[in-house]
Design an enzyme around this catalytic site. Structure first.
Site, PDB file in Angstrom:
ATOM      1  N   SER A 222       0.866  -1.185   0.000  1.00  0.00           N
ATOM      2  CA  SER A 222       0.000   0.000   0.000  1.00  0.00           C
ATOM      3  C   SER A 222       0.900   1.232   0.000  1.00  0.00           C
ATOM      4  O   SER A 222       2.090   1.135   0.356  1.00  0.00           O
ATOM      5  CB  SER A 222      -0.839  -0.016   1.290  1.00  0.00           C
TER       6      SER A 222
ATOM      7  N   TYR B 241      -2.195  -1.343  10.429  1.00  0.00           N
ATOM      8  CA  TYR B 241      -2.146  -1.442   8.965  1.00  0.00           C
ATOM      9  C   TYR B 241      -0.812  -0.921   8.436  1.00  0.00           C
ATOM     10  O   TYR B 241      -0.159  -1.565   7.610  1.00  0.00           O
ATOM     11  CB  TYR B 241      -3.321  -0.651   8.386  1.00  0.00           C
TER      12      TYR B 241
HETATM   13  P1  NAD Z   1     -11.507  -6.117  -0.177  1.00  0.00           P
HETATM   14  O1  NAD Z   1     -12.120  -6.015   1.170  1.00  0.00           O
HETATM   15  O2  NAD Z   1     -12.315  -5.810  -1.407  1.00  0.00           O
HETATM   16  O3  NAD Z   1     -10.876  -7.549  -0.399  1.00  0.00           O
HETATM   17  C1  NAD Z   1     -10.179  -8.214   0.596  1.00  0.00           C
HETATM   18  C2  NAD Z   1     -10.100  -9.667   0.221  1.00  0.00           C
HETATM   19  O4  NAD Z   1      -9.414 -10.345   1.267  1.00  0.00           O
HETATM   20  C3  NAD Z   1     -11.479 -10.322   0.104  1.00  0.00           C
HETATM   21  O5  NAD Z   1     -11.427 -11.319  -0.892  1.00  0.00           O
HETATM   22  C4  NAD Z   1     -11.659 -10.956   1.470  1.00  0.00           C
HETATM   23  O6  NAD Z   1     -12.560 -12.057   1.479  1.00  0.00           O
HETATM   24  C5  NAD Z   1     -10.240 -11.402   1.733  1.00  0.00           C
HETATM   25  N1  NAD Z   1      -9.958 -11.642   3.135  1.00  0.00           N
HETATM   26  C6  NAD Z   1     -10.145 -10.826   4.215  1.00  0.00           C
HETATM   27  N2  NAD Z   1      -9.771 -11.458   5.337  1.00  0.00           N
HETATM   28  C7  NAD Z   1      -9.340 -12.684   4.969  1.00  0.00           C
HETATM   29  C8  NAD Z   1      -8.832 -13.809   5.671  1.00  0.00           C
HETATM   30  N3  NAD Z   1      -8.699 -13.810   7.003  1.00  0.00           N
HETATM   31  N4  NAD Z   1      -8.496 -14.918   4.974  1.00  0.00           N
HETATM   32  C9  NAD Z   1      -8.651 -14.956   3.622  1.00  0.00           C
HETATM   33  N5  NAD Z   1      -9.126 -13.921   2.904  1.00  0.00           N
HETATM   34  C10 NAD Z   1      -9.460 -12.806   3.581  1.00  0.00           C
HETATM   35  O7  NAD Z   1     -10.206  -5.189  -0.078  1.00  0.00           O
HETATM   36  P2  NAD Z   1      -9.247  -4.561  -1.189  1.00  0.00           P
HETATM   37  O8  NAD Z   1      -9.365  -3.092  -1.076  1.00  0.00           O
HETATM   38  O9  NAD Z   1      -9.403  -5.223  -2.500  1.00  0.00           O
HETATM   39  O10 NAD Z   1      -7.835  -4.942  -0.534  1.00  0.00           O
HETATM   40  C11 NAD Z   1      -6.982  -5.924  -1.072  1.00  0.00           C
HETATM   41  C12 NAD Z   1      -5.557  -5.617  -0.625  1.00  0.00           C
HETATM   42  O11 NAD Z   1      -5.165  -4.363  -1.170  1.00  0.00           O
HETATM   43  C13 NAD Z   1      -5.397  -5.507   0.880  1.00  0.00           C
HETATM   44  O12 NAD Z   1      -4.178  -6.093   1.271  1.00  0.00           O
HETATM   45  C14 NAD Z   1      -5.360  -4.006   1.115  1.00  0.00           C
HETATM   46  O13 NAD Z   1      -4.649  -3.667   2.263  1.00  0.00           O
HETATM   47  C15 NAD Z   1      -4.656  -3.550  -0.142  1.00  0.00           C
HETATM   48  N6  NAD Z   1      -4.867  -2.143  -0.468  1.00  0.00           N
HETATM   49  C16 NAD Z   1      -6.107  -1.648  -0.698  1.00  0.00           C
HETATM   50  C17 NAD Z   1      -6.242  -0.312  -1.015  1.00  0.00           C
HETATM   51  C18 NAD Z   1      -7.574   0.305  -1.307  1.00  0.00           C
HETATM   52  O14 NAD Z   1      -7.633   1.541  -1.436  1.00  0.00           O
HETATM   53  N7  NAD Z   1      -8.648  -0.455  -1.460  1.00  0.00           N
HETATM   54  C19 NAD Z   1      -5.121   0.523  -1.100  1.00  0.00           C
HETATM   55  C20 NAD Z   1      -3.877  -0.030  -0.842  1.00  0.00           C
HETATM   56  C21 NAD Z   1      -3.757  -1.372  -0.537  1.00  0.00           C
END
Ligand code: NAD
Length: 256
Positions: A139, A152
């Protein structure tokens, strides 16, 4: 780019960024092992439209034993993991002195320790087969901090550190390890934060604008499809010498 014959494991790929990356890799011909909670059947059906083999494993990324079972399943079903995308992640927002201990433990386990477990378990097979890609979805918070996000930010900085060490330990092999550092992407994880702001000031449009304006100079969201394209590039031959990078795609967030 042709990934036919390669197997990708993308953790947390039932929604958001993980699903966007899985779709792009499947479009390039890879077989996919999906993971994550929620509607896994819908995710499998969407990814399978690209024609490759697709399975889902429900391992909880907070549990080392279940992660071991998932990698063993990948070996039995697909013959191993060629592309490992460590993407599963959760968020919790509170000042450090009020941060619930169980939320800290869960974020460190899911956002950081899970990548250690998948990597240590998948790497021997990559070494045996002589090729591999490890992509850690960190991130902008792997590079800079924000208030209220101690667990985080600590986990994502840790993930960038893990990326560098694995890149060094594989540097003389055809296996690469890199991190992707997205800014705001409009997924369920971020929608929750917009909804929380809107609950406080009553206006969803303003909450969305203010969230972007605080951090992301482009005032626009990064998309899962754009992150999928970056992941695909990291899988390509052109990226053979990209090693240990923490590649931001963040609308200018960390340029400030
Ligand atoms: P999201 O909530 O849409 O997806 C998260 C995914 O992780 C889902 O498939 C969920 O079922 C799965 N998950 C959660 N807990 C779990 C567990 N204990 N075991 C297995 N699967 C699990 O979130 P996202 O925004 O797509 O985030 C995905 C990644 O990207 C994360 O690591 C997040 O930190 C990172 N990220 C997101 C953003 C953003 O702005 N959305 C920015 C930077 C980084």
């Amino acid at each position: 780019m042709n990934l036919k014959g390669k197997t990708a494991l993308v953790t947390g790929s039932t929604s958001g960024i993980g699903l966007g990356i899985a779709l792009r890799l499947a479009e390039a011909g890879a077989d996919l092992l999906l993971n994550g909670f929620g509607d896994s059947a819908a995710a499998v059906a969407e990814v399978a439209r690209h024609g490759g083999k697709v399975r889902h494993h429900p391992a909880d990324m907070a549990r080392a034993q279940q992660i071991g079972e998932m990698v063993a399943f990948a070996e039995d079903e697909f013959g191993g993991v060629d592309i490992l995308v460590n993407n599963a992640g959760i968020q919790y927002v509170a000042p450090v002195e009020e941060f619930p201990v169980e939320r800290w433990d869960a974020i460190i386990a899911i956002n950081l320790s899970s990548a250690f477990h998948t990597t240590r378990l998948a790497l021997p097979g990559m070494r045996r087969r002589g090729w591999g890609r490890i992509i850690n979805v960190a991130s902008a918070h792997g590079l800079v901090g924000s208030a209220q996000k101690c667990a985080y930010v600590a986990a994502k900085h840790g993930l960038v550190g893990l990326t560098k060490v694995v890149a060094l330990e594989t540097a003389a092999t055809p296996i690469t390890c890199n991190a992707i550092c997205p800014g705001w992407v409009l997924t369920p994880l971020v929608q929750q934060q917009i909804d929380e702001r809107a609950r406080q000031d009553g206006d969803t449009q303003r909450a969305r604008h203010d969230l972007l304006a605080e951090k992301q100079p482009s005032l626009d969201f990064v998309t899962p499809a754009q992150l999928g394209a970056l992941a695909l590039f990291l899988c390509s031959e052109a990226a053979d010498q990209v090693r240990g990078a923490a590649w931001n795609m963040d609308g200018g967030w960390v340029a400030q």
